[in-house]
Write a protein that holds these residues in place. Sequence first.
Motif, PDB file in Angstrom:
ATOM      1  N   ASP A 140      -3.872   2.395   1.526  1.00 10.18           N
ATOM      2  CA  ASP A 140      -3.614   3.542   0.661  1.00 10.18           C
ATOM      3  C   ASP A 140      -4.504   3.902  -0.276  1.00 10.18           C
ATOM      4  O   ASP A 140      -4.531   5.052  -0.971  1.00 10.18           O
ATOM      5  N   LYS A 141      -5.756   3.041  -0.591  1.00 11.87           N
ATOM      6  CA  LYS A 141      -6.721   3.384  -1.556  1.00 11.87           C
ATOM      7  C   LYS A 141      -7.991   4.162  -0.857  1.00 11.87           C
ATOM      8  O   LYS A 141      -8.240   3.812   0.247  1.00 11.87           O
ATOM      9  N   VAL A 142      -8.807   4.855  -1.617  1.00 10.06           N
ATOM     10  CA  VAL A 142     -10.003   5.329  -1.260  1.00 10.06           C
ATOM     11  C   VAL A 142     -11.012   4.531  -1.955  1.00 10.06           C
ATOM     12  O   VAL A 142     -11.356   4.628  -3.194  1.00 10.06           O
ATOM     13  N   ARG A 177      -9.625   3.623   2.752  1.00  7.29           N
ATOM     14  CA  ARG A 177     -10.433   4.496   3.618  1.00  7.29           C
ATOM     15  C   ARG A 177     -11.730   4.479   2.785  1.00  7.29           C
ATOM     16  O   ARG A 177     -11.561   4.740   1.741  1.00  7.29           O
ATOM     17  N   ALA A 214     -15.672   5.622   2.093  1.00  3.78           N
ATOM     18  CA  ALA A 214     -16.974   6.405   2.050  1.00  3.78           C
ATOM     19  C   ALA A 214     -18.184   5.549   2.244  1.00  3.78           C
ATOM     20  O   ALA A 214     -18.544   4.698   1.270  1.00  3.78           O
ATOM     21  N   SER A 216     -10.653   3.490   8.628  1.00  8.43           N
ATOM     22  CA  SER A 216     -11.207   4.947   8.678  1.00  8.43           C
ATOM     23  C   SER A 216     -12.407   4.724   7.591  1.00  8.43           C
ATOM     24  O   SER A 216     -12.259   4.294   6.683  1.00  8.43           O
ATOM     25  N   CYS A 250     -15.969   7.448   6.426  1.00 10.38           N
ATOM     26  CA  CYS A 250     -17.017   8.695   6.695  1.00 10.38           C
ATOM     27  C   CYS A 250     -18.188   8.381   5.974  1.00 10.38           C
ATOM     28  O   CYS A 250     -18.373   7.482   5.243  1.00 10.38           O
ATOM     29  N   VAL A 255     -16.503  12.560  -1.168  1.00 11.28           N
ATOM     30  CA  VAL A 255     -15.439  11.555  -1.045  1.00 11.28           C
ATOM     31  C   VAL A 255     -13.902  12.319  -1.061  1.00 11.28           C
ATOM     32  O   VAL A 255     -13.107  12.060  -0.627  1.00 11.28           O
ATOM     33  N   ALA A 276     -13.096  14.637   1.330  1.00 11.47           N
ATOM     34  CA  ALA A 276     -12.577  14.155   2.644  1.00 11.47           C
ATOM     35  C   ALA A 276     -11.267  13.252   2.515  1.00 11.47           C
ATOM     36  O   ALA A 276     -10.586  13.494   3.303  1.00 11.47           O
ATOM     37  N   TYR A 277     -11.050  12.523   1.239  1.00  8.89           N
ATOM     38  CA  TYR A 277      -9.933  11.800   1.090  1.00  8.89           C
ATOM     39  C   TYR A 277      -8.948  11.996  -0.127  1.00  8.89           C
ATOM     40  O   TYR A 277      -7.893  11.537   0.077  1.00  8.89           O
ATOM     41  N   GLY A 278      -9.299  13.142  -0.792  1.00  6.21           N
ATOM     42  CA  GLY A 278      -8.402  13.744  -1.729  1.00  6.21           C
ATOM     43  C   GLY A 278      -8.680  12.976  -3.110  1.00  6.21           C
ATOM     44  O   GLY A 278      -7.806  13.468  -4.023  1.00  6.21           O
ATOM     45  N   ARG A 279      -9.008  11.765  -3.311  1.00  8.18           N
ATOM     46  CA  ARG A 279      -9.323  11.233  -4.499  1.00  8.18           C
ATOM     47  C   ARG A 279     -10.143   9.876  -4.198  1.00  8.18           C
ATOM     48  O   ARG A 279     -10.785   9.896  -3.342  1.00  8.18           O
TER      49      ARG A 279
END
Length: 256
Positions: A8-10, A34, A36, A58, A60, A79, A82-85
Amino acid sequence: MTYPILQDKVALVTGAGMGMGAATARLLAGAGARVAVADLNEEAGERTVAEIEAEGGSACYVKVDVSRSEQVETMVDAVVAAYGRLDVAVNNAAITPDVAPLSEFDEDYWDRLMGVNLKGVALSLKFELRQLIKQGGGGSIVNVSSVRGFSGQPNAAAYVAAKHGVVALTKVAAMENGARNIRVNCVAPGAIDTPMLAASLARRGQTAADIAPTMSLLNRLGTPDEVAQASLWLVSDLASYVTGSTIHPDAGYTGN
């Protein structure tokens, strides 16, 4: 085996089109993030994204020249769009070392190398930190230096100076942001089997076999995955009490 320690981390990885950056992006994705994938080379960046997605992750792609402030700001904004945070970042983007003695260095290449290898890290920190501060809740950043951030090397003044600077930036960023629970650390790889090292050796008329005995107590080059593992640990909560520090995936080179 990779455990879901970044579930659940970006994550954002610069210079993620090949070598250590690509390995790091794949490993962070395998740990549940997720990711970037940021790189100036669109073909290479999209290839890393495809590799991550083929493994069920996942990702991008974001095109960026990290020496350009407006592009780095846009990268971080992309970023978040795309992913909210943004939770973690690995600032890895760099270009090949210079090859001339200091008395004859090429000023144009000096400026380009400093723009990517040092200013690029500073700009990435600037806008990543802004986002982490805005969000609240902390975060973790890793900057990629080199063994040359702790030693000299003839005919590579720009590269050596830049990589020393990355270590310094790491210390300053850690001091400024620790109270916000934002950790900033560094990895300083040794001789790693990457396209950049191969290009650098070719320019110097050397091979991997030439340098392995003097650059590694293990008498071999490291792999990009071995460096990526250090970055994964540092950005994860497993390193929750580590900031302002440098890990040396260099087979003992720095300490001997």
